[in-house]
Structures are given as structure tokens and as C-alpha cells.
Scaffold this motif. Structure first.
Motif, PDB file in Angstrom:
ATOM      1  N   PHE A 109      -7.997 -11.553  33.426  1.00  0.00           N
ATOM      2  CA  PHE A 109      -8.624 -10.254  33.163  1.00  0.00           C
ATOM      3  C   PHE A 109      -8.661  -9.951  31.665  1.00  0.00           C
ATOM      4  N   LEU A 110      -7.788 -10.580  30.890  1.00  0.00           N
ATOM      5  CA  LEU A 110      -7.782 -10.352  29.446  1.00  0.00           C
ATOM      6  C   LEU A 110      -9.000 -10.972  28.753  1.00  0.00           C
ATOM      7  N   LEU A 111      -9.758 -11.789  29.482  1.00  0.00           N
ATOM      8  CA  LEU A 111     -10.968 -12.376  28.918  1.00  0.00           C
ATOM      9  C   LEU A 111     -12.154 -11.411  28.951  1.00  0.00           C
ATOM     10  N   MET A 112     -12.006 -10.284  29.652  1.00  0.00           N
ATOM     11  CA  MET A 112     -13.088  -9.298  29.712  1.00  0.00           C
ATOM     12  C   MET A 112     -13.294  -8.696  28.327  1.00  0.00           C
ATOM     13  N   LYS A 113     -14.538  -8.500  27.957  1.00  0.00           N
ATOM     14  CA  LYS A 113     -14.874  -7.900  26.661  1.00  0.00           C
ATOM     15  C   LYS A 113     -15.770  -6.695  26.883  1.00  0.00           C
ATOM     16  N   GLU A 114     -15.647  -5.737  25.988  1.00  0.00           N
ATOM     17  CA  GLU A 114     -16.457  -4.525  26.041  1.00  0.00           C
ATOM     18  C   GLU A 114     -17.054  -4.298  24.658  1.00  0.00           C
ATOM     19  N   ARG A 115     -18.358  -4.025  24.614  1.00  0.00           N
ATOM     20  CA  ARG A 115     -19.032  -3.743  23.345  1.00  0.00           C
ATOM     21  C   ARG A 115     -19.402  -2.270  23.290  1.00  0.00           C
ATOM     22  N   ARG A 116     -19.043  -1.646  22.175  1.00  0.00           N
ATOM     23  CA  ARG A 116     -19.413  -0.247  21.947  1.00  0.00           C
ATOM     24  C   ARG A 116     -20.177  -0.172  20.631  1.00  0.00           C
ATOM     25  N   TYR A 117     -21.267   0.574  20.652  1.00  0.00           N
ATOM     26  CA  TYR A 117     -22.111   0.723  19.475  1.00  0.00           C
ATOM     27  C   TYR A 117     -21.903   2.113  18.893  1.00  0.00           C
TER      28      TYR A 117
ATOM     29  N   TYR B 273     -22.781  -0.169  14.034  1.00  0.00           N
ATOM     30  CA  TYR B 273     -21.534  -0.917  14.051  1.00  0.00           C
ATOM     31  C   TYR B 273     -21.210  -1.293  15.489  1.00  0.00           C
ATOM     32  N   VAL B 274     -20.805  -2.525  15.683  1.00  0.00           N
ATOM     33  CA  VAL B 274     -20.453  -3.006  17.014  1.00  0.00           C
ATOM     34  C   VAL B 274     -18.946  -3.194  17.060  1.00  0.00           C
ATOM     35  N   HIS B 275     -18.320  -2.530  18.005  1.00  0.00           N
ATOM     36  CA  HIS B 275     -16.884  -2.667  18.213  1.00  0.00           C
ATOM     37  C   HIS B 275     -16.688  -3.445  19.506  1.00  0.00           C
ATOM     38  N   GLU B 276     -15.973  -4.527  19.428  1.00  0.00           N
ATOM     39  CA  GLU B 276     -15.725  -5.332  20.621  1.00  0.00           C
ATOM     40  C   GLU B 276     -14.231  -5.370  20.875  1.00  0.00           C
ATOM     41  N   GLY B 277     -13.841  -5.157  22.126  1.00  0.00           N
ATOM     42  CA  GLY B 277     -12.429  -5.153  22.465  1.00  0.00           C
ATOM     43  C   GLY B 277     -12.221  -5.359  23.948  1.00  0.00           C
ATOM     44  N   ILE B 278     -10.970  -5.353  24.309  1.00  0.00           N
ATOM     45  CA  ILE B 278     -10.593  -5.513  25.718  1.00  0.00           C
ATOM     46  C   ILE B 278     -10.555  -4.128  26.351  1.00  0.00           C
ATOM     47  N   PRO B 279     -11.300  -3.902  27.435  1.00  0.00           N
ATOM     48  CA  PRO B 279     -11.307  -2.580  28.053  1.00  0.00           C
ATOM     49  C   PRO B 279      -9.962  -2.260  28.715  1.00  0.00           C
ATOM     50  N   THR B 280      -9.686  -0.987  28.877  1.00  0.00           N
ATOM     51  CA  THR B 280      -8.428  -0.529  29.459  1.00  0.00           C
ATOM     52  C   THR B 280      -8.254  -1.037  30.878  1.00  0.00           C
ATOM     53  N   VAL B 281      -9.321  -1.094  31.639  1.00  0.00           N
ATOM     54  CA  VAL B 281      -9.219  -1.558  33.027  1.00  0.00           C
ATOM     55  C   VAL B 281      -8.736  -3.010  33.079  1.00  0.00           C
ATOM     56  N   ALA B 282      -9.111  -3.821  32.101  1.00  0.00           N
ATOM     57  CA  ALA B 282      -8.664  -5.212  32.086  1.00  0.00           C
ATOM     58  C   ALA B 282      -7.161  -5.296  31.846  1.00  0.00           C
ATOM     59  N   ILE B 283      -6.643  -4.455  30.988  1.00  0.00           N
ATOM     60  CA  ILE B 283      -5.198  -4.463  30.717  1.00  0.00           C
ATOM     61  C   ILE B 283      -4.425  -4.008  31.945  1.00  0.00           C
ATOM     62  N   VAL B 284      -4.933  -2.959  32.610  1.00  0.00           N
ATOM     63  CA  VAL B 284      -4.259  -2.462  33.817  1.00  0.00           C
ATOM     64  C   VAL B 284      -4.288  -3.516  34.914  1.00  0.00           C
TER      65      VAL B 284
END
Length: 121
Positions: free
Chosen positions: A67-75, A41-52
Motif C-alpha cells: 500500500f505504500l506504493l500508492m501515490k497521490e498528485r496534488r496541483y 506546482y505538483v506535489h506527489e506523496g503517499i495518501p493517508t489511506v495508504a498509510i492506514v
């Protein structure tokens, strides 16, 4: 039989030209059935550092919103390879990743091809 080289290894499953070797024994390769299951499963979201960084820089200039355009993929999940045959059932699992599903499918394809041409023992 004892001195045949290992031609293919999938985790702790090894294949010679006539046998499948697993931790609990050695079995004939002819007649084995190979399956692969990709439960990744691939979870894609905005990393915490981008929000900060957005919160910090939005007050200085509106470019901080970029910075909100940054994406992070977690498997998460796993990729499973199973082999069954007369008196044999063994499964090995691999961690998820961007290439692990296709790698496991390629290894199972090679194992199926080897099983199709293996002589009966």
C-alpha cells in the motif's frame, strides 16, 4: 464592428477578427502582446489511506507494505494569461491541472497568430 462573431475565448477575454473584448472595454487586436505564465506546482506523496491500510494489513501479511506504493498528485498554483496593448492590460487566471498549462499555451498561440494577421483599426 458590433456584429463580428467571437472567434476565440480565453476566460473572460474574447477575440474577434479585429478586436479584443475584455470586461472593461473593447480594444484593437492589432499590436497586442500575449503572454502565458504557468505557475503550477505538483506535489506527489503517499495518501493517508495508504498509510492506514499499511498499518492495518502489515500484521496479517507482509503484503500490506504494498500500500505504500500508492501515490497521490496534488496541483497548486495557477496558470495566467495576459494581454497588453495600447491602453489595454488584462490578466485572467485558471486553476492548475495536468493539462491547463498546455491548453493555455495553445490558446495564446492562436491569439498571437490572430493578432499578427489582424488589420489595423
Amino acid at each position: 464592428m458590433g456584429n463580428q462573431p467571437v472567434l476565440l475565448a480565453i476566460g473572460d477575454i474574447s477575440l474577434t477578427s479585429t478586436h479584443v473584448i475584455v470586461p472593461h472595454g473593447q480594444y484593437p487586436l492589432n499590436g497586442t502582446v500575449w503572454t502565458v505564465q504557468d505557475s503550477t506546482y505538483v506535489h506527489e506523496g503517499i495518501p493517508t489511506v495508504a498509510i492506514v491500510l499499511t498499518i492495518i494489513f502489515v500484521w496479517f501479511c507482509l503484503l500490506g507494505l504494498l500500500f505504500l506504493l500508492m501515490k497521490e498528485r496534488r496541483y497548486s498554483g495557477f496558470v495566467s494569461v495576459s494581454v497588453t496593448g495600447p491602453g489595454l492590460y488584462h490578466t485572467v487566471q485558471f486553476p492548475p491541472g495536468p493539462q491547463s498549462g498546455s491548453w493555455a499555451a495553445q490558446m495564446v498561440s492562436q491569439a498571437r497568430a490572430m493578432a499578427a494577421v489582424a488589420p489595423p483599426v
